[in-house]
Design a protein around this motif. Sequence first.
Motif, short mmCIF file in Angstrom:
data_model
loop_
_atom_site.label_atom_id
_atom_site.label_comp_id
_atom_site.label_asym_id
_atom_site.label_seq_id
_atom_site.Cartn_x
_atom_site.Cartn_y
_atom_site.Cartn_z
N LEU A 52 1.82 -2.12 -3.96
CA LEU A 52 1.64 -3.04 -5.07
C LEU A 52 1.35 -4.45 -4.58
O LEU A 52 0.52 -5.16 -5.15
CB LEU A 52 2.88 -3.04 -5.97
N SER A 75 -2.09 -4.73 -3.57
CA SER A 75 -2.95 -4.74 -4.75
C SER A 75 -3.12 -6.14 -5.31
O SER A 75 -4.19 -6.49 -5.82
CB SER A 75 -2.37 -3.83 -5.84
N TRP A 88 -6.90 -7.38 -5.90
CA TRP A 88 -7.39 -7.77 -7.23
C TRP A 88 -7.81 -9.23 -7.25
O TRP A 88 -8.81 -9.59 -7.88
CB TRP A 88 -6.32 -7.50 -8.28
N PHE A 128 -1.97 -1.80 -19.15
CA PHE A 128 -2.48 -2.35 -17.90
C PHE A 128 -4.00 -2.40 -17.93
O PHE A 128 -4.61 -3.36 -17.45
CB PHE A 128 -2.00 -1.50 -16.72
N GLU A 148 4.79 2.88 -8.41
CA GLU A 148 3.59 2.32 -9.02
C GLU A 148 3.42 2.91 -10.40
O GLU A 148 3.12 4.09 -10.55
CB GLU A 148 2.37 2.61 -8.15
N ASN A 149 3.64 2.12 -11.42
CA ASN A 149 3.49 2.58 -12.79
C ASN A 149 2.91 1.44 -13.63
O ASN A 149 2.54 0.39 -13.11
CB ASN A 149 4.83 3.07 -13.35
N GLU A 150 2.82 1.66 -14.92
CA GLU A 150 2.22 0.68 -15.83
C GLU A 150 2.89 -0.69 -15.72
O GLU A 150 2.24 -1.73 -15.66
CB GLU A 150 2.32 1.20 -17.27
N THR A 200 4.90 -2.01 -13.23
CA THR A 200 4.78 -2.70 -11.94
C THR A 200 3.33 -3.12 -11.67
O THR A 200 3.09 -4.14 -11.02
CB THR A 200 5.28 -1.81 -10.80
N GLN A 201 2.37 -2.36 -12.17
CA GLN A 201 0.98 -2.76 -12.02
C GLN A 201 0.68 -4.04 -12.79
O GLN A 201 -0.07 -4.90 -12.33
CB GLN A 201 0.04 -1.64 -12.50
N LYS A 202 1.30 -4.20 -13.96
CA LYS A 202 1.11 -5.42 -14.74
C LYS A 202 1.75 -6.62 -14.04
O LYS A 202 1.21 -7.73 -14.09
CB LYS A 202 1.66 -5.24 -16.15
N LEU A 244 -0.66 -7.47 -11.37
CA LEU A 244 -1.87 -8.07 -11.93
C LEU A 244 -1.64 -9.54 -12.28
O LEU A 244 -2.48 -10.40 -11.98
CB LEU A 244 -2.31 -7.30 -13.17
#
Length: 238
Positions: free
Chosen positions: A24, A27, A31, A85, A203-205, A207-209, A212
């Motif tokens: 993450l 990422s 990004w 996300f 890694e899920n919705e 933690t990705q947000k 981001l």
Amino acid sequence: MENYNNRWDVSSIDYIGAPAYAKLFRSVFIWMALALAVTGLTASYVANYLMMHPDMFSGGLMIGLCIAELAIVFILSARINKMSFTTAGIMFAIYSVLNGATLSVLFLAYTMTSIATAFFVTAGTFAVMAVIGTTTKLDLTKFGSIFMMALVGIIIATIVNIFWANSTLYWVITYVGVLLFVGLTAYDAQRIKQMLQMYGTEENETTQKIALMGSLSLYLDFINLFIYLLRILGTRRD
């Protein structure tokens, strides 16, 4: 100066557990780099188009783009926990394009050589401060309120100087801006690391947000640092 209103609130995100956040965390920077690439390509394309069609340039259009950017950042900051996300990612991509369109004026005002120089200096400075932020044992969060007060001060001074047009104040804002966003880069890098260590066991919705929003924060640090360094290092077109 670009928008900087994305101090996100994660108080409503459920606690996930202990750290396993390396993917993450990578990422975040991937990004950010993609967003910068989109912004740069958009800025170059729009600048070339405006050079061939100068009659298409409109101050009102630029103001409209800035308002749209502010709206996107505000919505992302306020409603990130309630949107998917995918939606958040699309909004970030749109923001990157809009920001590139507004930054196209820099390609019209400065030589490409000086833009490249400012970019590489920004990239090097950003990389050093990001490493410092993620490796230092010093708790940088205690400087958060100082950074926010300085940011508000710069925004107010910038608005005032639009009407006052004082060259001394212009350069004071410029150098203070460089120092501020150098510090914010380290601060944000540490803050993102701490948040992902706390929440990023998988890694899920959710933690990705978080990742981001971290990439958006660092993206804005980079853009603002670049703009202020370009003021110092840039050579204007004749």
